[in-house]
Scaffold this motif. Sequence first.
Motif, PDB file in Angstrom:
ATOM      1  N   GLU A 134     -18.499  54.648 -34.409  1.00 56.89           N
ATOM      2  CA  GLU A 134     -19.319  55.268 -35.192  1.00 56.89           C
ATOM      3  C   GLU A 134     -19.060  55.230 -36.521  1.00 56.89           C
ATOM      4  N   GLU A 135     -17.809  55.202 -36.888  1.00 60.41           N
ATOM      5  CA  GLU A 135     -16.904  54.969 -38.311  1.00 60.41           C
ATOM      6  C   GLU A 135     -16.126  53.813 -38.042  1.00 60.41           C
ATOM      7  N   VAL A 136     -15.956  52.902 -39.042  1.00 58.25           N
ATOM      8  CA  VAL A 136     -15.076  51.792 -38.984  1.00 58.25           C
ATOM      9  C   VAL A 136     -14.488  51.734 -40.573  1.00 58.25           C
ATOM     10  N   PRO A 137     -13.178  50.826 -40.528  1.00 57.63           N
ATOM     11  CA  PRO A 137     -12.642  50.720 -41.871  1.00 57.63           C
ATOM     12  C   PRO A 137     -13.387  49.889 -42.914  1.00 57.63           C
ATOM     13  N   SER A 138     -13.375  50.543 -44.023  1.00 57.26           N
ATOM     14  CA  SER A 138     -14.089  49.704 -45.188  1.00 57.26           C
ATOM     15  C   SER A 138     -13.366  48.448 -45.269  1.00 57.26           C
ATOM     16  N   LYS A 139     -13.894  47.552 -45.956  1.00 56.61           N
ATOM     17  CA  LYS A 139     -13.518  46.150 -46.326  1.00 56.61           C
ATOM     18  C   LYS A 139     -11.896  46.183 -46.630  1.00 56.61           C
ATOM     19  N   ASP A 140     -11.587  47.207 -47.774  1.00 58.62           N
ATOM     20  CA  ASP A 140     -10.362  47.312 -48.074  1.00 58.62           C
ATOM     21  C   ASP A 140      -9.244  48.044 -47.183  1.00 58.62           C
ATOM     22  N   LYS A 142      -9.157  51.120 -46.723  1.00 57.99           N
ATOM     23  CA  LYS A 142      -8.379  52.385 -47.301  1.00 57.99           C
ATOM     24  C   LYS A 142      -9.386  53.734 -46.690  1.00 57.99           C
ATOM     25  N   SER A 143     -10.614  53.294 -46.477  1.00 56.98           N
ATOM     26  CA  SER A 143     -11.406  54.682 -46.038  1.00 56.98           C
ATOM     27  C   SER A 143     -12.365  54.317 -44.849  1.00 56.98           C
ATOM     28  N   LEU A 144     -12.816  55.052 -44.068  1.00 58.97           N
ATOM     29  CA  LEU A 144     -13.832  55.032 -43.016  1.00 58.97           C
ATOM     30  C   LEU A 144     -15.256  54.991 -43.390  1.00 58.97           C
ATOM     31  N   ILE A 145     -16.010  54.373 -43.065  1.00 57.27           N
ATOM     32  CA  ILE A 145     -17.501  54.293 -43.256  1.00 57.27           C
ATOM     33  C   ILE A 145     -18.424  54.353 -42.019  1.00 57.27           C
ATOM     34  N   LYS A 146     -19.630  54.675 -42.205  1.00 57.28           N
ATOM     35  CA  LYS A 146     -20.454  54.698 -41.110  1.00 57.28           C
ATOM     36  C   LYS A 146     -20.472  53.130 -40.622  1.00 57.28           C
ATOM     37  N   LYS A 190      -3.565  52.495 -33.601  1.00 63.40           N
ATOM     38  CA  LYS A 190      -2.872  51.481 -34.416  1.00 63.40           C
ATOM     39  C   LYS A 190      -3.216  51.483 -35.732  1.00 63.40           C
ATOM     40  N   MET A 191      -4.222  51.920 -36.183  1.00 62.98           N
ATOM     41  CA  MET A 191      -4.804  51.815 -37.536  1.00 62.98           C
ATOM     42  C   MET A 191      -4.463  53.228 -38.163  1.00 62.98           C
ATOM     43  N   ALA A 192      -3.899  53.006 -39.611  1.00 62.99           N
ATOM     44  CA  ALA A 192      -3.250  54.033 -40.353  1.00 62.99           C
ATOM     45  C   ALA A 192      -4.593  54.672 -40.961  1.00 62.99           C
ATOM     46  N   VAL A 193      -5.684  53.884 -41.082  1.00 65.98           N
ATOM     47  CA  VAL A 193      -7.010  54.720 -41.671  1.00 65.98           C
ATOM     48  C   VAL A 193      -7.260  55.863 -40.631  1.00 65.98           C
ATOM     49  N   TYR A 194      -7.094  55.881 -39.504  1.00 70.25           N
ATOM     50  CA  TYR A 194      -7.424  56.883 -38.332  1.00 70.25           C
ATOM     51  C   TYR A 194      -6.485  57.925 -38.447  1.00 70.25           C
ATOM     52  N   THR A 195      -5.256  57.305 -38.138  1.00 71.09           N
ATOM     53  CA  THR A 195      -4.246  58.296 -37.892  1.00 71.09           C
ATOM     54  C   THR A 195      -3.760  59.118 -39.102  1.00 71.09           C
ATOM     55  N   ASP A 196      -3.973  58.459 -40.552  1.00 68.41           N
ATOM     56  CA  ASP A 196      -3.910  59.382 -41.603  1.00 68.41           C
ATOM     57  C   ASP A 196      -4.828  60.356 -41.663  1.00 68.41           C
ATOM     58  N   LYS A 197      -6.413  59.960 -41.357  1.00 69.23           N
ATOM     59  CA  LYS A 197      -7.153  61.151 -41.489  1.00 69.23           C
ATOM     60  C   LYS A 197      -7.070  61.925 -40.346  1.00 69.23           C
ATOM     61  N   ALA A 198      -6.464  61.675 -39.343  1.00 71.92           N
ATOM     62  CA  ALA A 198      -6.166  62.646 -38.024  1.00 71.92           C
ATOM     63  C   ALA A 198      -5.257  63.920 -38.416  1.00 71.92           C
ATOM     64  N   ALA A 200      -5.606  65.660 -41.272  1.00 75.24           N
ATOM     65  CA  ALA A 200      -6.375  66.871 -41.867  1.00 75.24           C
ATOM     66  C   ALA A 200      -7.572  66.871 -40.722  1.00 75.24           C
ATOM     67  N   ASP A 201      -7.927  66.335 -39.947  1.00 78.86           N
ATOM     68  CA  ASP A 201      -9.129  66.385 -38.994  1.00 78.86           C
ATOM     69  C   ASP A 201      -8.920  65.787 -37.507  1.00 78.86           C
ATOM     70  N   LYS A 202      -8.741  66.815 -36.701  1.00 73.58           N
ATOM     71  CA  LYS A 202      -8.410  66.338 -35.143  1.00 73.58           C
ATOM     72  C   LYS A 202      -9.380  65.604 -34.824  1.00 73.58           C
ATOM     73  N   LYS A 203     -10.557  65.358 -35.136  1.00 74.38           N
ATOM     74  CA  LYS A 203     -11.677  64.324 -34.533  1.00 74.38           C
ATOM     75  C   LYS A 203     -11.266  63.080 -34.555  1.00 74.38           C
ATOM     76  N   TYR A 204     -10.177  62.485 -35.633  1.00 76.57           N
ATOM     77  CA  TYR A 204      -9.800  61.321 -35.743  1.00 76.57           C
ATOM     78  C   TYR A 204      -8.665  61.151 -34.602  1.00 76.57           C
ATOM     79  N   LYS A 205      -8.033  61.868 -34.192  1.00 82.03           N
ATOM     80  CA  LYS A 205      -6.871  61.713 -33.203  1.00 82.03           C
ATOM     81  C   LYS A 205      -7.666  61.189 -32.052  1.00 82.03           C
ATOM     82  N   LYS A 206      -7.000  60.194 -31.365  1.00 82.13           N
ATOM     83  CA  LYS A 206      -7.569  59.570 -30.173  1.00 82.13           C
ATOM     84  C   LYS A 206      -9.063  59.179 -30.603  1.00 82.13           C
ATOM     85  N   TYR A 207      -9.299  58.631 -31.720  1.00 82.18           N
ATOM     86  CA  TYR A 207     -10.798  58.485 -31.923  1.00 82.18           C
ATOM     87  C   TYR A 207     -11.655  57.448 -31.029  1.00 82.18           C
TER      88      TYR A 207
END
Length: 346
Positions: A134-140, A142-146, A190-198, A200-207
């Motif tokens: 549903e959400e994937v890393p942006s080109k840089d 640094k963030s997750l996008i639709k 293994k991707m920091a963009v997911y683990t960092d967001k997790a 603050a939001d448990k939704k992104y743990k084991k995304y």
Amino acid sequence: MKKTTLALFASAALTVSLSARDQIKIVGSSTVYPFSSAVAEELGATTKYPTPVVESTGSGGGMKLFCAGNGLNTPDITNASRRMKTKEFKLCEENGVTDITESVIGYDGIAFAQDKSNNAFNVTREQLALAVAEEVPSKDGKSLIKNPYKNWSDIDSSLPNREIIVYGPPKSSGTRDAFEELVMQHIFKKMAVYTDKAKADKKYKKYSVIRQDGVYVPSGENDNIIVQKLTKNKNAFGIFGFSFLEENEDKLSGATINGIAATPDNISSAKYPVSRSLFFYTKNSHKKDVPAMNKYIEMFMSENMIGKDGILSEIGLIPLPQDFRTSIRKDVLAGKKLTLDDLSKK
């Protein structure tokens, strides 16, 4: 007096009919369904017992039915293409299902398949995860996008400029659970963009949230429907158990994942990245009132069925190693009771 006696006999007969039955009730995984059905047919053909009723409800759906209660109106056995979850075990306990035996019958690979008329297709586990999330890393990064990916070449220019369309199992399916764990969670943890967001939001743990924009199409618990769809839409891929790929090798070809093909040897050795074990779970409290269960379980776990040259290997089951088969068979035939601690072990 005679009327009273007859009434008592009638009442006793009714009680027996309500508290015992000859026919086994089985629910659960669509992946295990062909194997379970083959054993059911053999039981009906070679013993005094009627052929068990086997329903393909999906692993999750089967667990709900199995754990709903202990009465004979509930299933005796549920098939699963992934291990029972701790929350399912607890649901069983809450509803009085407290004596369960876990049976491992063999290995399976999750095939990522297409119509045979297409060119060979190789995809990495990461590319596959990015195609369906549903959400994937942006080109840089640094963030997750639709998820913006519409074609495979959007993910990686080395992939074909071909529309991404995936027919896959629904949420109730153990195949989907296994796919989410072995592909999506394996990559995104293994991707920091997911683990960092997790943090603050448990939704992104084991995304493992799958996109819902029409690219991934849940296609029910009948894997044959996915096979039919692939022959009509040549751009599409399907996700299902290896046995369905093997059954339809005249129509379909499996994509390689990380350069590894879904073959019996690669699956049994775990070289194929999306390999898993297959199970069935037995409600032991039903055995005294459903006497056919013992014979069915004994038949299913026999070398004639799950052995290296067993009947089920002919329809796609990948046998367990000999020592493991022997150990599992001993525990299953003894009715070893499953515990919550067992489920915490790999």
